[in-house]
Motif scaffolding. Structure first.
Motif, short mmCIF file in Angstrom:
data_model
loop_
_atom_site.label_atom_id
_atom_site.label_comp_id
_atom_site.label_asym_id
_atom_site.label_seq_id
_atom_site.Cartn_x
_atom_site.Cartn_y
_atom_site.Cartn_z
N GLY A 18 0.81 -1.21 0.00
CA GLY A 18 0.00 0.00 0.00
C GLY A 18 0.84 1.26 0.00
O GLY A 18 0.53 2.23 -0.71
N HIS A 19 1.91 1.27 0.79
CA HIS A 19 2.80 2.44 0.80
C HIS A 19 3.46 2.64 -0.56
O HIS A 19 3.58 3.78 -1.04
CB HIS A 19 3.89 2.25 1.86
CG HIS A 19 3.42 2.41 3.27
ND1 HIS A 19 4.27 2.67 4.31
CD2 HIS A 19 2.18 2.35 3.82
CE1 HIS A 19 3.60 2.76 5.44
NE2 HIS A 19 2.32 2.55 5.16
N ALA A 20 3.92 1.55 -1.15
CA ALA A 20 4.57 1.65 -2.46
C ALA A 20 3.64 2.26 -3.50
O ALA A 20 4.03 3.17 -4.26
CB ALA A 20 5.05 0.27 -2.91
N ALA A 25 1.89 6.86 -6.77
CA ALA A 25 0.83 7.75 -7.22
C ALA A 25 1.16 9.21 -6.94
O ALA A 25 0.68 10.12 -7.64
CB ALA A 25 -0.48 7.38 -6.54
N ALA A 26 1.99 9.45 -5.91
CA ALA A 26 2.40 10.82 -5.56
C ALA A 26 3.53 11.33 -6.45
O ALA A 26 3.99 12.46 -6.27
CB ALA A 26 2.82 10.87 -4.09
N GLY A 27 3.98 10.49 -7.38
CA GLY A 27 5.01 10.92 -8.32
C GLY A 27 6.41 10.51 -7.96
O GLY A 27 7.37 10.87 -8.65
N ALA A 28 6.57 9.72 -6.88
CA ALA A 28 7.89 9.26 -6.48
C ALA A 28 8.27 7.98 -7.22
O ALA A 28 7.41 7.29 -7.78
CB ALA A 28 7.94 9.02 -4.98
N GLU A 29 9.56 7.69 -7.21
CA GLU A 29 10.07 6.46 -7.82
C GLU A 29 10.36 5.44 -6.73
O GLU A 29 11.12 5.72 -5.80
CB GLU A 29 11.36 6.77 -8.60
CG GLU A 29 12.00 5.54 -9.23
CD GLU A 29 13.34 5.85 -9.88
OE1 GLU A 29 13.93 4.92 -10.47
OE2 GLU A 29 13.80 7.00 -9.78
N VAL A 323 -8.76 5.43 -5.66
CA VAL A 323 -8.18 4.20 -5.14
C VAL A 323 -9.22 3.51 -4.27
O VAL A 323 -10.01 4.15 -3.60
CB VAL A 323 -6.89 4.51 -4.33
CG1 VAL A 323 -7.19 5.45 -3.17
CG2 VAL A 323 -6.23 3.23 -3.84
N SER A 324 -9.24 2.19 -4.30
CA SER A 324 -10.19 1.43 -3.49
C SER A 324 -9.60 1.19 -2.10
O SER A 324 -8.39 1.00 -1.95
CB SER A 324 -10.52 0.09 -4.15
OG SER A 324 -9.36 -0.69 -4.28
N LEU A 329 -6.63 4.85 0.62
CA LEU A 329 -6.93 6.25 0.29
C LEU A 329 -6.18 7.19 1.23
O LEU A 329 -5.59 8.20 0.79
CB LEU A 329 -8.43 6.48 0.36
CG LEU A 329 -8.94 7.90 0.08
CD1 LEU A 329 -10.27 7.86 -0.66
CD2 LEU A 329 -9.10 8.69 1.37
N CYS A 330 -6.20 6.89 2.52
CA CYS A 330 -5.54 7.77 3.50
C CYS A 330 -4.03 7.76 3.33
O CYS A 330 -3.38 8.80 3.48
CB CYS A 330 -5.94 7.34 4.90
SG CYS A 330 -7.70 7.59 5.26
N TRP A 331 -3.45 6.59 3.04
CA TRP A 331 -2.02 6.56 2.75
C TRP A 331 -1.68 7.44 1.54
O TRP A 331 -0.67 8.14 1.54
CB TRP A 331 -1.57 5.13 2.46
CG TRP A 331 -1.41 4.26 3.67
CD1 TRP A 331 -1.11 4.65 4.93
CD2 TRP A 331 -1.52 2.83 3.71
NE1 TRP A 331 -1.03 3.56 5.77
CE2 TRP A 331 -1.27 2.44 5.05
CE3 TRP A 331 -1.81 1.85 2.76
CZ2 TRP A 331 -1.30 1.11 5.44
CZ3 TRP A 331 -1.84 0.52 3.15
CH2 TRP A 331 -1.59 0.16 4.47
#
Length: 379
Positions: A18-20, A25-29, A323-324, A329-331
């Motif tokens: 979930g963190h990955a 989704a936040a634009g990080a690699e 996101v489901s 969603l909160c992450w």
């Protein structure tokens, strides 16, 4: 344009995946992932298209040189990896609980502050749409001055879930670490972060749980409940954490002249008769949020002296990640804000190691049956 930040994930279970996905989704690699079991971490890395997979955290920090680390393991496995990451100059995103004791959590918070790295603490159910809606209404004066808050939940968890980290205090288990952290964060996000004092009691009404091999993902642990619990060869582990708690306290609020009273009542193993809920009462009305983390329908009690279901404002709904799952969603929201903050973009305040270390100190005191009064400073 800001450079794409590199993230290394610690943990291969539900939270690790979930963190990955949230950071991606936040634009990080996502440059790497670390887990305990070689086969599992390789499978997860392949599934998520993560280039580096390993079992040695220190080696992964050296090989991947991440800007950010995401700690997605049970709380008992947080301290050393976080300390190593801070020493390497990484920003740290950590799931709750922060550690297993207030002392170790404070130590890490101090180290991060001295190193100048940013931290995020994922007591993150404060980001569900209905909670954000309630926060807006309270800030706008819909209930007048907040006076009291009631958080009631009954989980009716299966008593025979396989023995694991959730049964052990030294591994970050217990309902205070894994339920209270979220509800406390929800409450403070709405009425104010200054906790004046808390007192409570805890109870271990489980006792023991069957020991079963092969459980790697917390989300699927129910699938491993033994069919024959009377099997004489079955081994059992002893629980040493609370499965129920009652906590009362006061929170200072800029929205009220007097401290706001708050009740947290949670039964991990008892059945619910009616809906779990969070209610905010005020001098002019009340807001009822359905669900143990207040993520269900919002009801408002105002001048018409009746409860009315209010629709979610369109702007809050539009801002939600596609996101489901509420947890996911909160992450996503917290990871997005964390990445923006690291890159120098303006964001709303989010939970950090300041809150994480404070929460661990409070949990220690509640477990010791010792009322906690906020010090003049966190440390």
């Amino acid at each position: 344009m800001s450079k794409r930040l590199k993230v290394l994930v610690h943990g291969t279970g539900f939270a690790g995946e979930g963190h990955a996905e949230a950071f991606r989704a936040a634009g990080a690699e996502i440059v790497g992932i670390v887990g305990r079991t070689p086969e599992v971490v390789k499978d997860v890395a392949a599934k998520l298209a993560i280039p580096y997979a390993g079992t040695d955290w220190a080696a992964a920090l050296e090989a991947c040189r991440p800007d950010v680390v995401s700690i997605a393991t049970p709380g008992g496995a947080h301290y050393d990896p976080i300390k190593q990451a801070i020493a390497a100059g990484c920003h740290v995103f950590c799931d709750k609980p922060m550690t297993t004791t207030g002392a170790t959590a404070v130590e890490l918070a101090v180290l991060a502050e001295k190193k100048g790295v940013k931290t995020a603490y994922a007591a993150s159910f404060r980001y569900t749409p209905s909670v954000l809606h309630a926060k807006r209404l309270v800030a706008e004066g819909a209930i007048g001055e907040p006076t009291e808050i009631e958080c009631i939940s009954h989980f009716n968890l299966e008593r025979d879930i396989p023995f694991g980290w959730s049964h052990r205090a030294e591994d970050g288990g217990g309902r205070l670490n894994n339920n209270f952290t979220h509800t406390l964060s929800i409450v403070t996000s709405i009425v104010g972060e200054n906790i004046l004092g808390l007192a409570g009691e805890v109870r271990d009404d489980l006792g023991k749980a069957p020991i079963v091999k092969g459980v790697h993902n917390f989300a699927t642990r129910r699938n491993f409940i033994p069919e024959n619990l009377d099997d004489p060869t079955l081994e059992w582990g002893e629980s040493n954490v609370e499965w129920s708690y009652t906590v009362m306290g006061q929170i200072e609020s800029e929205l009220a002249k007097k401290p706001v009273s708050v009740l947290f009542k949670h039964g991990g193993l008892v059945p619910r008769f009616n809906e779990d809920h969070i209610v905010f009462y005020g001098t002019k009305g009340a807001i009822y949020l359905k669900g143990h983390y207040g993520s269900g329908q919002l009801y408002y009690y105002g001048e018409n002296k009746d409860w009315e279901a209010l629709p979610l404002p369109a702007d809050i709904e539009a801002a939600m990640p596609d996101v489901s799952g509420e947890t996911e969603l909160c992450w996503h929201i917290l990871a997005q804000d964390f990445i923006k903050d690291i890159q120098g973009e303006p964001v709303q305040p989010y939970p950090t190691f300041a809150e994480g270390s404070q929460y661990q100190q409070i949990i220690d005191q509640i477990r010791n049956d010792d009322p906690w009064t906020a010090p003049s400073a966190l440390r």
